[in-house]
Motif scaffolding. Structure first.
Motif, PDB file in Angstrom:
ATOM      1  N   GLU A  23      -6.315  -1.351  -7.233  1.00  0.00           N
ATOM      2  CA  GLU A  23      -5.044  -1.312  -7.848  1.00  0.00           C
ATOM      3  C   GLU A  23      -4.023  -2.621  -7.149  1.00  0.00           C
ATOM      4  O   GLU A  23      -3.202  -3.332  -8.153  1.00  0.00           O
ATOM      5  N   LEU A  24      -4.501  -3.137  -6.078  1.00  0.00           N
ATOM      6  CA  LEU A  24      -3.754  -4.069  -5.437  1.00  0.00           C
ATOM      7  C   LEU A  24      -4.436  -5.416  -5.452  1.00  0.00           C
ATOM      8  O   LEU A  24      -3.959  -6.729  -5.178  1.00  0.00           O
ATOM      9  N   ASN A  25      -5.724  -5.528  -6.036  1.00  0.00           N
ATOM     10  CA  ASN A  25      -6.310  -6.604  -6.325  1.00  0.00           C
ATOM     11  C   ASN A  25      -6.645  -7.055  -4.902  1.00  0.00           C
ATOM     12  O   ASN A  25      -6.667  -8.400  -4.677  1.00  0.00           O
ATOM     13  N   GLU A  26      -7.160  -6.259  -3.916  1.00  0.00           N
ATOM     14  CA  GLU A  26      -7.436  -6.683  -2.519  1.00  0.00           C
ATOM     15  C   GLU A  26      -8.968  -6.266  -2.267  1.00  0.00           C
ATOM     16  O   GLU A  26      -9.430  -5.229  -2.757  1.00  0.00           O
ATOM     17  N   SER A  27      -9.507  -6.689  -1.185  1.00  0.00           N
ATOM     18  CA  SER A  27     -10.740  -6.088  -0.634  1.00  0.00           C
ATOM     19  C   SER A  27     -10.629  -4.855   0.008  1.00  0.00           C
ATOM     20  O   SER A  27      -9.479  -4.515   0.634  1.00  0.00           O
ATOM     21  N   THR A  39      -1.739  13.501  -6.032  1.00  0.00           N
ATOM     22  CA  THR A  39      -2.927  13.230  -5.059  1.00  0.00           C
ATOM     23  C   THR A  39      -2.895  11.809  -4.292  1.00  0.00           C
ATOM     24  O   THR A  39      -2.113  11.096  -4.605  1.00  0.00           O
ATOM     25  N   GLU A  40      -3.561  12.018  -3.238  1.00  0.00           N
ATOM     26  CA  GLU A  40      -3.684  10.623  -2.366  1.00  0.00           C
ATOM     27  C   GLU A  40      -4.651   9.774  -2.975  1.00  0.00           C
ATOM     28  O   GLU A  40      -5.935  10.015  -3.349  1.00  0.00           O
ATOM     29  N   MET A  41      -4.309   8.436  -2.919  1.00  0.00           N
ATOM     30  CA  MET A  41      -5.385   7.458  -3.209  1.00  0.00           C
ATOM     31  C   MET A  41      -6.325   7.128  -2.377  1.00  0.00           C
ATOM     32  O   MET A  41      -6.061   7.122  -1.068  1.00  0.00           O
ATOM     33  N   ILE A  82       0.852  -1.111  -0.018  1.00  0.00           N
ATOM     34  CA  ILE A  82      -0.051  -0.072  -0.156  1.00  0.00           C
ATOM     35  C   ILE A  82       0.965   1.192   0.171  1.00  0.00           C
ATOM     36  O   ILE A  82       0.439   2.162  -0.802  1.00  0.00           O
ATOM     37  N   ASN A  83       1.797   1.325   0.803  1.00  0.00           N
ATOM     38  CA  ASN A  83       2.762   2.470   1.053  1.00  0.00           C
ATOM     39  C   ASN A  83       3.564   2.764  -0.369  1.00  0.00           C
ATOM     40  O   ASN A  83       3.676   4.085  -0.821  1.00  0.00           O
ATOM     41  N   ALA A  84       3.910   1.588  -1.078  1.00  0.00           N
ATOM     42  CA  ALA A  84       4.641   1.654  -2.424  1.00  0.00           C
ATOM     43  C   ALA A  84       3.543   2.241  -3.456  1.00  0.00           C
ATOM     44  O   ALA A  84       4.035   2.932  -4.312  1.00  0.00           O
ATOM     45  N   ALA A  85       2.322   1.837  -3.423  1.00  0.00           N
ATOM     46  CA  ALA A  85       1.414   2.227  -4.330  1.00  0.00           C
ATOM     47  C   ALA A  85       0.971   3.655  -4.029  1.00  0.00           C
ATOM     48  O   ALA A  85       0.916   4.455  -5.185  1.00  0.00           O
ATOM     49  N   ARG A  86       0.712   4.101  -3.097  1.00  0.00           N
ATOM     50  CA  ARG A  86       0.499   5.429  -2.596  1.00  0.00           C
ATOM     51  C   ARG A  86       1.490   6.442  -2.893  1.00  0.00           C
ATOM     52  O   ARG A  86       1.400   7.552  -3.622  1.00  0.00           O
ATOM     53  N   GLU A  87       2.878   6.017  -2.851  1.00  0.00           N
ATOM     54  CA  GLU A  87       3.880   7.040  -3.061  1.00  0.00           C
ATOM     55  C   GLU A  87       4.178   7.260  -4.475  1.00  0.00           C
ATOM     56  O   GLU A  87       4.153   8.223  -5.107  1.00  0.00           O
TER      57      GLU A  87
END
Length: 224
Positions: free
Chosen positions: A117-121, A107-109, A94-99
């Motif tokens: 994006e991460l294929n998670e719930s 902008t913030e996700m 999550i941190n990597a995707a947000r950065e």
């Protein structure tokens, strides 16, 4: 073709009502509802992974004792949620995707965007974000007892943390039923129709209450 991982996430999200039902039994016993809910979510995930439908038992019958077990363990552990390795790993992703998103778009996700994006719930994403929040102090003490600034490779971590804390404070000040609506909608990824069913009301009433609550929260955040 829908992957097993996607089906698993959808199944977990579909049964989040069991977590709310179990966590609600322990209100007012000294542990915040968010922590009860987080522990219950871990129990739901364990129940999902361990369930064998060939035994002819309804999932809820199997899952409720597992969820309750995780919540009761929370009391034995002194109110501390033990974060699983998978949740920690999801937190890093999550941190990597947000950065990456911040660098590209500035902008913030949202939780929903991260989940897609991460294929998670959305619930797993919200749980991982919450679990990672208290992981480190921005101003730890050195050997002399003086505050020193920790060098964290993110943009304005103090501002981001302050925003999160302010949002949590505003949310915590709401009536319990309003908190539940917001958490179902924006932390649990529920639709207005799903939320209406869980709260035993109508989609129209949920829509009206949601607009009113969000307006109030926005005003309080701006005033703060």
């Amino acid at each position: 073709m829908v992957s097993d991982k996607t089906r698993r996430s959808a199944f977990i999200e579909k049964n989040l009502g069991l977590v709310h039902s179990c966590a609600g039994r322990f209100r007012g016993r000294g542990i915040e509802y968010d922590d009860l809910y987080s522990a219950g979510c871990m129990g739901l995930i364990k129940a999902c992974d361990g369930f064998d439908e060939s035994r002819g038992v309804c999932f809820s019958t199997y899952a409720v004792p597992v969820i309750l077990g995780e919540i009761k363990k929370l009391f034995r552990d002194g109110g501390t949620v033990k974060v699983s390795r998978s949740i920690k790993e999801l937190g890093l992703r999550i941190n990597a995707a947000r950065e990456h998103h911040m660098k590209l778009f500035g902008t913030e996700m949202t939780v929903g965007q991260l989940a897609q994006e991460l294929n998670e719930s959305p619930e797993a994403v919200a749980l991982a974000i919450r679990a990672s929040m208290p992981a480190m102090s921005l101003t730890p003490e050195n050997d002399d007892g003086e505050d020193r600034q920790m060098d964290i490779p993110v943009d304005s971590p103090e501002e981001e943390l302050a925003d999160r804390i302010s949002l949590e404070e505003v949310l915590a000040a709401l009536p319990e039923e309003d908190q539940q609506l917001i958490r179902l909608r924006f932390y649990g990824g529920r639709t207005q129709s799903d939320t209406a069913k869980l709260l035993h009301t109508t989609q129209v009433q949920i829509s009206r209450r949601e607009r009113k609550i969000l307006k109030l929260m926005r005003e309080k955040l701006l005033d703060g």
